[in-house]
Design an enzyme around this catalytic site. Structure first.
Site, short mmCIF file in Angstrom:
data_model
loop_
_atom_site.label_atom_id
_atom_site.label_comp_id
_atom_site.label_asym_id
_atom_site.label_seq_id
_atom_site.Cartn_x
_atom_site.Cartn_y
_atom_site.Cartn_z
CB CYS A 91 42.74 37.65 45.58
SG CYS A 91 43.47 36.16 44.95
CG HIS A 107 57.60 21.38 59.32
ND1 HIS A 107 56.78 20.41 58.98
CD2 HIS A 107 57.09 22.39 60.77
CE1 HIS A 107 56.96 19.66 60.66
NE2 HIS A 107 57.21 20.19 61.37
C1 RB5 Z 1 38.99 38.24 40.59
O1 RB5 Z 1 37.86 38.08 40.24
C2 RB5 Z 1 39.99 37.31 40.75
O2 RB5 Z 1 40.23 37.26 39.67
C3 RB5 Z 1 40.75 38.00 42.03
O3 RB5 Z 1 39.82 37.88 43.45
C4 RB5 Z 1 41.27 35.55 41.64
O4 RB5 Z 1 40.59 34.90 42.54
C5 RB5 Z 1 42.57 35.33 41.35
O5 RB5 Z 1 42.90 34.32 41.74
#
Ligand code: RB5
Length: 151
Positions: free
Chosen positions: A65, A98
């Protein structure tokens, strides 16, 4: 090794880098999306990758993300998934050896392509240790999981 790969829109710019790195290392990526920069919700993709592991469709997963944090929190809510945010190669390898990590989390807004390739390689080439002290610690963590994650 079969490796589930999933990202939200924040991780999307790095997803193909991960997939191509896995292919170059002789592994089999399973692309679970997302497939564009359109905004989506990271828990949906962490869940897809985690379920691929627990259902035996993937051996490990790489999830992405923007920061790597959201997919890490969501992935760890699935029993049998051991997700860690690793932005260095040492942790990516030691986390498998680990701690028996099976889901690597990356933040595409934090690291660049070249570091991501090295981290994925460190994660995928590491093997879980059967050293008794590591097995004891992993076993204790699994006991917490069994007590706290019912069902
Ligand atoms: C998306 O804007 C963002 O919040 C997501 O990709 C991530 O970083 C969340 O932890």
């Amino acid at each position: 090794m079969r490796v589930a790969v999933a990202s939200d829109h924040g991780g999307f710019p790095l997803k193909d880098v991960v997939i191509n790195t896995l292919k170059a290392l002789g592994h089999t990526p399973i692309d679970l999306g997302t497939d564009s920069a359109e905004s989506v919700d990271y828990p949906d993709f962490a869940e897809l990758a985690g379920k691929a592991i627990v259902h035996g469709e993937a051996d490990r997963a790489v999830v992405l993300c923007g920061s790597g944090v959201g997919v890490c929190i969501a992935g760890n809510k699935i029993k049998g998934v051991y997700a860690c945010l690793c932005h260095d190669t040492y942790s990516a390898a030691q986390g498998v050896e680990h701690d028996h990590m099976n889901m690597l989390c990356l933040g595409a807004r934090v690291i660049g392509d070249e570091l991501a390739k090295k981290i994925v390689e460190a994660f995928i080439t590491a093997e879980p240790s059967d050293d008794p002290r590591h097995l004891r610690r992993v076993g204790k963590t699994r006991l917490i999981e069994a007590k706290e994650m019912k069902g």
